[in-house]
Motif scaffolding. Sequence first.
Motif, short mmCIF file in Angstrom:
data_model
loop_
_atom_site.label_atom_id
_atom_site.label_comp_id
_atom_site.label_asym_id
_atom_site.label_seq_id
_atom_site.Cartn_x
_atom_site.Cartn_y
_atom_site.Cartn_z
N TRP A 41 0.86 -1.18 0.00
CA TRP A 41 0.00 0.00 0.00
C TRP A 41 0.90 1.23 0.00
O TRP A 41 1.87 1.31 0.76
N ARG A 113 -2.34 -3.86 4.16
CA ARG A 113 -2.49 -2.91 5.26
C ARG A 113 -2.71 -3.60 6.59
O ARG A 113 -2.17 -3.17 7.63
N VAL A 143 -10.17 1.43 8.81
CA VAL A 143 -9.18 1.62 7.76
C VAL A 143 -9.82 2.43 6.64
O VAL A 143 -10.89 2.07 6.14
N GLU A 145 -9.65 4.72 2.86
CA GLU A 145 -9.01 4.77 1.56
C GLU A 145 -9.81 5.66 0.61
O GLU A 145 -10.98 5.95 0.85
N LEU A 165 -0.21 1.35 9.18
CA LEU A 165 -0.74 0.38 8.21
C LEU A 165 0.27 0.04 7.12
O LEU A 165 -0.09 -0.55 6.10
N GLY A 167 2.14 2.01 5.16
CA GLY A 167 2.08 2.81 3.95
C GLY A 167 3.29 3.67 3.69
O GLY A 167 3.28 4.48 2.76
#
Length: 245
Positions: A41, A113, A143, A145, A165, A167
Amino acid sequence: MIGTTLTDRTLLRISGEEAKIFLQGLLTRDVPGLKAGEPRWTALLTPQGKTLFDFILWADGDDVLIDCEAAQADALVRRLTLYRLRRKVAIAREETLAVHWALEAQNRPFDPRLPALGHRWIAPPDDGDASAAFRAHRLALGVFEGAGELGQDQILWLETNAGELGGVDYDKGCYVGQENTARMHYRNKVNRRLVAVPLAEADEKRQKAALPDLGLSIELRRVEDIDPAALPGWLSGAMAEQAAE
Protein backbone atom coordinates in the motif's frame (compact mmCIF):
# COMPACT_ATOMS: atom_id res chain seq x y z
CA MET A 1 -23.78 -14.69 -7.53
CA ILE A 2 -21.88 -12.70 -4.91
CA GLY A 3 -18.44 -13.00 -6.49
CA THR A 4 -15.21 -11.51 -5.25
CA THR A 5 -14.56 -8.68 -7.73
CA LEU A 6 -14.14 -5.21 -6.30
CA THR A 7 -15.89 -3.30 -9.06
CA ASP A 8 -15.01 0.07 -7.53
CA ARG A 9 -11.33 -0.66 -8.17
CA THR A 10 -9.39 -0.74 -11.43
CA LEU A 11 -5.85 -1.55 -12.53
CA LEU A 12 -3.22 0.55 -14.24
CA ARG A 13 -0.18 -1.09 -15.80
CA ILE A 14 3.14 0.73 -15.54
CA SER A 15 5.60 -0.81 -17.98
CA GLY A 16 8.89 -0.02 -19.66
CA GLU A 17 12.52 -0.36 -18.69
CA GLU A 18 12.33 2.58 -16.27
CA ALA A 19 8.93 1.77 -14.73
CA LYS A 20 10.10 0.88 -11.23
CA ILE A 21 12.68 3.66 -11.02
CA PHE A 22 10.03 6.13 -12.17
CA LEU A 23 7.65 5.09 -9.40
CA GLN A 24 10.44 4.90 -6.83
CA GLY A 25 11.00 8.64 -7.04
CA LEU A 26 7.32 9.40 -6.50
CA LEU A 27 5.77 7.00 -4.00
CA THR A 28 5.97 6.43 -0.25
CA ARG A 29 6.91 2.74 -0.52
CA ASP A 30 9.96 1.06 -1.99
CA VAL A 31 9.19 -0.12 -5.53
CA PRO A 32 12.28 -2.00 -6.83
CA GLY A 33 11.88 -4.49 -3.96
CA LEU A 34 8.28 -5.30 -4.90
CA LYS A 35 7.74 -9.06 -5.25
CA ALA A 36 5.03 -11.20 -6.81
CA GLY A 37 2.26 -12.00 -4.32
CA GLU A 38 3.49 -9.36 -1.85
CA PRO A 39 1.47 -6.19 -2.55
CA ARG A 40 2.31 -2.86 -0.97
CA TRP A 41 0.00 0.00 0.00
CA THR A 42 1.42 3.38 -0.97
CA ALA A 43 0.50 6.93 -1.92
CA LEU A 44 1.34 9.80 -4.20
CA LEU A 45 1.59 12.94 -2.08
CA THR A 46 1.85 16.67 -2.55
CA PRO A 47 5.28 18.22 -1.89
CA GLN A 48 3.92 19.17 1.56
CA GLY A 49 3.15 15.53 2.37
CA LYS A 50 -0.61 15.66 1.93
CA THR A 51 -2.46 12.75 0.37
CA LEU A 52 -3.42 12.94 -3.30
CA PHE A 53 -3.94 9.28 -4.27
CA ASP A 54 -3.57 6.05 -2.32
CA PHE A 55 -3.33 2.67 -4.01
CA ILE A 56 -1.83 -0.82 -3.84
CA LEU A 57 1.14 -1.95 -5.92
CA TRP A 58 1.48 -5.44 -7.40
CA ALA A 59 4.49 -6.89 -9.19
CA ASP A 60 3.73 -8.46 -12.57
CA GLY A 61 7.05 -9.52 -14.03
CA ASP A 62 8.96 -6.35 -14.82
CA ASP A 63 5.71 -4.35 -14.81
CA VAL A 64 3.90 -2.82 -11.85
CA LEU A 65 0.12 -2.98 -11.51
CA ILE A 66 -1.56 -0.15 -9.61
CA ASP A 67 -4.73 -1.26 -7.83
CA CYS A 68 -6.56 2.06 -7.48
CA GLU A 69 -9.94 3.67 -6.96
CA ALA A 70 -11.80 3.40 -10.28
CA ALA A 71 -13.34 6.87 -9.94
CA GLN A 72 -9.87 8.41 -9.61
CA ALA A 73 -8.02 6.34 -12.21
CA ASP A 74 -8.08 8.94 -14.98
CA ALA A 75 -6.90 11.68 -12.62
CA LEU A 76 -4.09 9.42 -11.40
CA VAL A 77 -3.01 8.68 -14.98
CA ARG A 78 -2.87 12.41 -15.69
CA ARG A 79 -0.80 13.07 -12.59
CA LEU A 80 1.66 10.27 -13.32
CA THR A 81 1.95 11.44 -16.91
CA LEU A 82 2.99 14.89 -15.67
CA TYR A 83 5.91 13.31 -13.82
CA ARG A 84 6.91 10.91 -16.60
CA LEU A 85 8.71 13.51 -18.76
CA ARG A 86 11.03 11.61 -21.13
CA ARG A 87 11.33 8.41 -19.14
CA LYS A 88 10.84 5.13 -20.99
CA VAL A 89 7.58 4.36 -19.22
CA ALA A 90 4.10 3.45 -20.48
CA ILE A 91 0.98 4.08 -18.38
CA ALA A 92 -2.19 2.29 -19.46
CA ARG A 93 -5.39 0.69 -18.19
CA GLU A 94 -5.22 -3.07 -17.61
CA GLU A 95 -8.64 -4.15 -18.88
CA THR A 96 -8.24 -7.95 -18.70
CA LEU A 97 -7.71 -8.18 -14.94
CA ALA A 98 -9.57 -7.07 -11.83
CA VAL A 99 -9.03 -6.73 -8.08
CA HIS A 100 -10.65 -9.44 -5.93
CA TRP A 101 -11.36 -9.73 -2.21
CA ALA A 102 -12.66 -12.31 0.25
CA LEU A 103 -12.42 -12.68 4.01
CA GLU A 104 -11.16 -16.23 3.54
CA ALA A 105 -9.35 -17.28 0.38
CA GLN A 106 -6.78 -20.06 0.63
CA ASN A 107 -3.37 -19.34 -0.89
CA ARG A 108 -4.25 -15.71 -1.66
CA PRO A 109 -2.26 -12.74 -0.29
CA PHE A 110 -3.55 -10.79 2.67
CA ASP A 111 -4.43 -7.15 2.20
CA PRO A 112 -1.07 -5.44 2.80
CA ARG A 113 -2.49 -2.91 5.26
CA LEU A 114 -3.91 -5.30 7.83
CA PRO A 115 -4.40 -9.09 7.75
CA ALA A 116 -7.80 -8.68 9.39
CA LEU A 117 -8.98 -6.97 6.20
CA GLY A 118 -8.93 -10.36 4.49
CA HIS A 119 -7.40 -11.62 1.27
CA ARG A 120 -6.83 -9.62 -1.90
CA TRP A 121 -5.63 -10.77 -5.31
CA ILE A 122 -5.55 -10.02 -9.04
CA ALA A 123 -7.40 -12.20 -11.57
CA PRO A 124 -9.87 -11.88 -14.46
CA PRO A 125 -13.18 -10.38 -13.24
CA ASP A 126 -16.13 -12.52 -12.22
CA ASP A 127 -19.81 -11.61 -12.50
CA GLY A 128 -20.28 -10.60 -8.87
CA ASP A 129 -19.48 -7.52 -6.81
CA ALA A 130 -17.85 -7.64 -3.38
CA SER A 131 -17.34 -3.87 -3.12
CA ALA A 132 -20.06 -3.13 -0.57
CA ALA A 133 -19.10 -6.05 1.67
CA PHE A 134 -15.44 -5.06 1.67
CA ARG A 135 -16.21 -1.39 2.32
CA ALA A 136 -18.34 -2.22 5.36
CA HIS A 137 -15.70 -4.63 6.70
CA ARG A 138 -12.86 -2.18 6.09
CA LEU A 139 -14.59 0.73 7.81
CA ALA A 140 -15.58 -1.47 10.76
CA LEU A 141 -11.82 -1.93 11.26
CA GLY A 142 -11.17 1.81 10.99
CA VAL A 143 -9.18 1.62 7.76
CA PHE A 144 -9.73 4.44 5.25
CA GLU A 145 -9.01 4.77 1.56
CA GLY A 146 -9.87 6.79 -1.52
CA ALA A 147 -10.54 10.44 -2.19
CA GLY A 148 -13.91 10.41 -0.45
CA GLU A 149 -12.38 9.35 2.87
CA LEU A 150 -8.79 10.61 2.72
CA GLY A 151 -9.53 13.75 0.74
CA GLN A 152 -7.09 15.19 -1.78
CA ASP A 153 -4.49 17.75 -0.74
CA GLN A 154 -6.25 18.01 2.64
CA ILE A 155 -4.80 15.46 5.06
CA LEU A 156 -1.16 14.66 5.75
CA TRP A 157 -0.34 11.06 4.87
CA LEU A 158 0.68 10.11 8.41
CA GLU A 159 -2.58 11.57 9.76
CA THR A 160 -4.43 8.86 7.80
CA ASN A 161 -2.68 6.25 10.00
CA ALA A 162 -0.51 5.25 7.05
CA GLY A 163 2.52 4.66 9.27
CA GLU A 164 0.68 2.06 11.32
CA LEU A 165 -0.74 0.38 8.21
CA GLY A 166 2.57 -0.03 6.41
CA GLY A 167 2.08 2.81 3.95
CA VAL A 168 5.57 4.30 4.31
CA ASP A 169 9.16 3.11 3.95
CA TYR A 170 11.20 5.51 6.06
CA ASP A 171 14.55 4.19 4.85
CA LYS A 172 13.97 4.58 1.11
CA GLY A 173 15.27 7.45 -0.99
CA CYS A 174 13.49 10.70 -1.73
CA TYR A 175 9.92 10.83 -3.00
CA VAL A 176 7.34 13.57 -3.37
CA GLY A 177 6.39 14.77 0.14
CA GLN A 178 9.20 12.83 1.82
CA GLU A 179 10.72 15.70 3.80
CA ASN A 180 7.65 16.59 5.85
CA THR A 181 6.57 12.96 6.21
CA ALA A 182 9.96 11.91 7.59
CA ARG A 183 10.13 14.94 9.91
CA MET A 184 6.73 14.11 11.42
CA HIS A 185 7.76 10.50 11.95
CA TYR A 186 11.15 11.05 13.52
CA ARG A 187 9.91 13.86 15.75
CA ASN A 188 6.78 11.88 16.66
CA LYS A 189 4.66 14.86 15.61
CA VAL A 190 1.49 13.21 14.31
CA ASN A 191 -0.87 15.50 16.20
CA ARG A 192 -4.10 14.58 14.41
CA ARG A 193 -5.61 11.28 13.35
CA LEU A 194 -8.32 10.19 10.97
CA VAL A 195 -10.91 8.21 12.93
CA ALA A 196 -14.44 6.87 12.51
CA VAL A 197 -17.05 7.77 15.12
CA PRO A 198 -20.80 7.07 15.32
CA LEU A 199 -22.71 9.51 13.16
CA ALA A 200 -24.73 10.57 16.20
CA GLU A 201 -21.47 11.83 17.77
CA ALA A 202 -20.25 13.68 14.68
CA ASP A 203 -18.41 16.97 14.94
CA GLU A 204 -19.11 18.82 11.69
CA LYS A 205 -16.02 21.00 12.07
CA ARG A 206 -13.80 17.93 12.04
CA GLN A 207 -15.83 15.80 9.67
CA LYS A 208 -14.26 14.73 6.38
CA ALA A 209 -16.99 12.33 5.26
CA ALA A 210 -20.44 11.29 6.48
CA LEU A 211 -21.54 7.72 5.81
CA PRO A 212 -25.24 7.49 6.70
CA ASP A 213 -25.60 3.95 5.34
CA LEU A 214 -23.04 2.72 7.90
CA GLY A 215 -23.89 5.23 10.62
CA LEU A 216 -20.34 6.59 10.66
CA SER A 217 -18.59 9.94 10.50
CA ILE A 218 -14.96 10.03 9.36
CA GLU A 219 -13.18 12.84 11.18
CA LEU A 220 -9.74 14.35 11.61
CA ARG A 221 -9.36 14.81 15.35
CA ARG A 222 -6.53 15.97 17.55
CA VAL A 223 -4.88 13.05 19.32
CA GLU A 224 -5.69 14.43 22.78
CA ASP A 225 -9.37 14.59 21.86
CA ILE A 226 -9.62 10.94 20.84
CA ASP A 227 -10.99 8.40 23.31
CA PRO A 228 -8.58 5.42 23.09
CA ALA A 229 -11.47 3.07 23.86
CA ALA A 230 -13.14 4.15 20.63
CA LEU A 231 -10.12 3.25 18.48
CA PRO A 232 -9.59 -0.06 16.69
CA GLY A 233 -7.14 -2.27 18.54
CA TRP A 234 -4.41 -2.10 15.90
CA LEU A 235 -4.35 1.71 16.17
CA SER A 236 -4.78 2.18 19.92
CA GLY A 237 -1.88 -0.16 20.59
CA ALA A 238 0.40 1.64 18.15
CA MET A 239 -0.53 5.05 19.52
CA ALA A 240 0.10 3.92 23.10
CA GLU A 241 3.59 2.75 22.12
CA GLN A 242 4.33 6.05 20.41
CA ALA A 243 3.12 8.05 23.42
CA ALA A 244 5.47 6.06 25.68
CA GLU A 245 8.54 6.86 23.56
